[in-house]
Structure formats: C-alpha cells, structure tokens
Design a protein around this motif. Structure first.
Motif, mmCIF file in Angstrom:
data_model
loop_
_atom_site.group_PDB
_atom_site.id
_atom_site.type_symbol
_atom_site.label_atom_id
_atom_site.label_comp_id
_atom_site.label_asym_id
_atom_site.label_seq_id
_atom_site.Cartn_x
_atom_site.Cartn_y
_atom_site.Cartn_z
ATOM 1 N N HIS A 11 0.850 -1.190 0.000
ATOM 2 C CA HIS A 11 0.000 0.000 0.000
ATOM 3 C C HIS A 11 0.886 1.239 0.000
ATOM 4 O O HIS A 11 1.806 1.342 0.804
ATOM 5 C CB HIS A 11 -0.879 0.047 1.263
ATOM 6 N N ARG B 84 -1.349 0.379 14.689
ATOM 7 C CA ARG B 84 -0.462 1.452 14.238
ATOM 8 C C ARG B 84 -0.705 1.771 12.771
ATOM 9 O O ARG B 84 -1.044 0.903 11.984
ATOM 10 C CB ARG B 84 0.991 1.032 14.421
ATOM 11 N N LYS B 85 -0.480 3.013 12.404
ATOM 12 C CA LYS B 85 -0.553 3.426 11.005
ATOM 13 C C LYS B 85 0.717 2.965 10.304
ATOM 14 O O LYS B 85 1.813 3.070 10.858
ATOM 15 C CB LYS B 85 -0.687 4.944 10.883
ATOM 16 N N ALA B 86 0.570 2.449 9.104
ATOM 17 C CA ALA B 86 1.726 1.940 8.365
ATOM 18 C C ALA B 86 1.518 2.166 6.875
ATOM 19 O O ALA B 86 0.402 2.410 6.415
ATOM 20 C CB ALA B 86 1.919 0.456 8.648
ATOM 21 N N VAL B 87 2.612 2.081 6.124
ATOM 22 C CA VAL B 87 2.615 2.162 4.664
ATOM 23 C C VAL B 87 3.584 1.092 4.186
ATOM 24 O O VAL B 87 4.613 0.859 4.803
ATOM 25 C CB VAL B 87 3.106 3.548 4.181
ATOM 26 N N THR C 175 1.824 -5.972 9.107
ATOM 27 C CA THR C 175 2.936 -5.290 8.449
ATOM 28 C C THR C 175 4.106 -6.254 8.282
ATOM 29 O O THR C 175 4.441 -6.997 9.201
ATOM 30 C CB THR C 175 3.374 -4.066 9.280
ATOM 31 N N THR D 243 -0.656 4.105 0.354
ATOM 32 C CA THR D 243 -1.426 4.942 1.269
ATOM 33 C C THR D 243 -1.436 4.285 2.645
ATOM 34 O O THR D 243 -1.231 3.079 2.790
ATOM 35 C CB THR D 243 -2.879 5.117 0.784
ATOM 36 N N GLU D 244 -1.674 5.070 3.653
ATOM 37 C CA GLU D 244 -1.626 4.611 5.033
ATOM 38 C C GLU D 244 -2.759 3.631 5.351
ATOM 39 O O GLU D 244 -3.881 3.792 4.901
ATOM 40 C CB GLU D 244 -1.722 5.837 5.948
ATOM 41 N N TYR D 245 -2.434 2.613 6.126
ATOM 42 C CA TYR D 245 -3.419 1.654 6.616
ATOM 43 C C TYR D 245 -3.141 1.404 8.098
ATOM 44 O O TYR D 245 -2.070 1.733 8.598
ATOM 45 C CB TYR D 245 -3.364 0.336 5.826
ATOM 46 N N THR D 246 -4.089 0.853 8.806
ATOM 47 C CA THR D 246 -3.910 0.496 10.211
ATOM 48 C C THR D 246 -3.592 -0.990 10.290
ATOM 49 O O THR D 246 -4.351 -1.815 9.785
ATOM 50 C CB THR D 246 -5.178 0.820 11.026
ATOM 51 N N ASN D 247 -2.472 -1.333 10.940
ATOM 52 C CA ASN D 247 -2.085 -2.735 11.017
ATOM 53 C C ASN D 247 -2.720 -3.413 12.235
ATOM 54 O O ASN D 247 -3.475 -2.799 12.989
ATOM 55 C CB ASN D 247 -0.559 -2.893 10.980
#
Length: 84
Positions: free
Chosen positions: A16, A26-29, A46, A18-22
C-alpha cells in the motif's frame, strides 16, 4: 499476490502506498499480509522485513510466506517457472 482456493482468497501479500492500520493498531505504509477468515479481511500484518527488489525475489519471498515451494527442473511446469 493472492492465493486462491475455489475462487476465494485464502492468503494475500501486497503493498500500500497509502496509510493503513495494522493489527497492532499502528498506522503503516508498505508491504503487508492480509489476514483472512472465510475470504474476509480481518486485519493487516505489516511485513517489515519483506522488501523484494525484483520480481523473482518477490515470488520467492511471497511463496515462502504462503509456505509453498516451487520445484526445479521438469517439476516446475516443464521449465516455465525457473526459480533458483
């Protein structure tokens, strides 16, 4: 890359931008593995150490995550999948 069984995704690895929530909240890319139950996405794990640079490297790493092995020689679709 998605692994399908009877047209239902049973495992998936993708990237991704764009940012996603794992799964840790936590927010991750970047690269992650979708966690699936009965074809439904229940979270994203992640993959911090997953960083392929070429297609063949991606295939080897993803298949390893899926716990699948390609065989060498004639057992690899008659030489159509030359993974060393």
């Amino acid at each position: 890359m998605s692994l399908l069984l009877d047209n239902v995704i049973i495992d998936c690895v993708h990237h991704h931008t764009t940012e996603y929530t794992n799964t840790n909240g936590r927010k991750a890319v970047g690269w992650h593995r979708d966690l699936l139950t009965a074809g439904q996405n229940i979270g994203r794990q992640t993959l911090d150490k997953f960083s392929p640079k070429k297609l063949d490297e991606f295939l080897v790493l993803a298949l390893d995550l899926f716990r699948l092995t390609l065989k060498e020689g004639r057992e690899d679709a008659h030489g159509q999948l030359p993974i060393n």
